[in-house]
Design a protein around this motif. Structure first.
Motif, PDB file in Angstrom:
ATOM      1  N   ASP A  71      -0.497  -3.049   1.451  1.00 22.09           N
ATOM      2  CA  ASP A  71       0.389  -4.134   1.874  1.00 22.09           C
ATOM      3  C   ASP A  71       1.790  -3.855   1.331  1.00 22.09           C
ATOM      4  O   ASP A  71       2.094  -4.173   0.173  1.00 22.09           O
ATOM      5  N   ASP A  73       4.694  -5.152   2.195  1.00 20.39           N
ATOM      6  CA  ASP A  73       5.496  -6.353   1.954  1.00 20.39           C
ATOM      7  C   ASP A  73       5.181  -6.959   0.589  1.00 20.39           C
ATOM      8  O   ASP A  73       6.079  -7.386  -0.132  1.00 20.39           O
ATOM      9  N   GLN A  74       3.909  -6.977   0.220  1.00 23.54           N
ATOM     10  CA  GLN A  74       3.527  -7.502  -1.086  1.00 23.54           C
ATOM     11  C   GLN A  74       4.067  -6.610  -2.208  1.00 23.54           C
ATOM     12  O   GLN A  74       4.558  -7.105  -3.220  1.00 23.54           O
ATOM     13  N   GLN A  77       7.704  -7.416  -2.544  1.00 18.42           N
ATOM     14  CA  GLN A  77       7.882  -8.710  -3.213  1.00 18.42           C
ATOM     15  C   GLN A  77       7.656  -8.586  -4.720  1.00 18.42           C
ATOM     16  O   GLN A  77       8.404  -9.163  -5.515  1.00 18.42           O
TER      17      GLN A  77
END
Length: 116
Positions: A71, A73-74, A77
């Motif tokens: 992931d 995007d995680q 972040q």
């Protein structure tokens, strides 16, 4: 004979500094800690690979490590929450990966990627 594993070794006088990035941001488990050596890893089955490169692709420098995640995007972040700013990307590359570059606590250039 078959190669069973390839281990990346990063020299640092501050081994404990690895926890903030490799465990807290990327979610790797601390597998071994001798004080002078800390090994982080995962129980995921991984392919053994070694890349030799003249550039990092798209005109970027060759990263010290490439870490594939499930992931992106995680991962981005978590980097931002840890005040780690990408030096490149995130970008979708023509060879079928989405990635970004960050620096780890030891100033190593890390390519974090997901295959599309």
């Amino acid at each position: 004979m078959k190669v069973k594993r390839i281990v990346a070794n990063i020299q640092s006088p501050n081994v404990a500094a690895a926890k903030a990035f490799y465990q807290d941001v990327l979610g790797l488990d601390l597998l071994m800690n001798h004080g002078w050596l800390a090994t982080y890893g995962s129980d995921q089955t991984m392919q053994t690979q070694l890349s030799i490169a003249s550039e990092g692709g798209s005109g970027t420098p060759v990263p010290d490590l490439s870490i594939e995640v499930d992931d992106l995007d995680q991962a981005l972040q978590r980097c931002k929450a840890a005040a780690i700013t990408p030096e490149y990307g995130p970008v979708t590359e023509p060879w079928g990966v989405r990635r970004f570059y960050v620096r780890d606590p030891f100033d190593r250039l890390i390519n974090i990627l997901v295959h599309l």
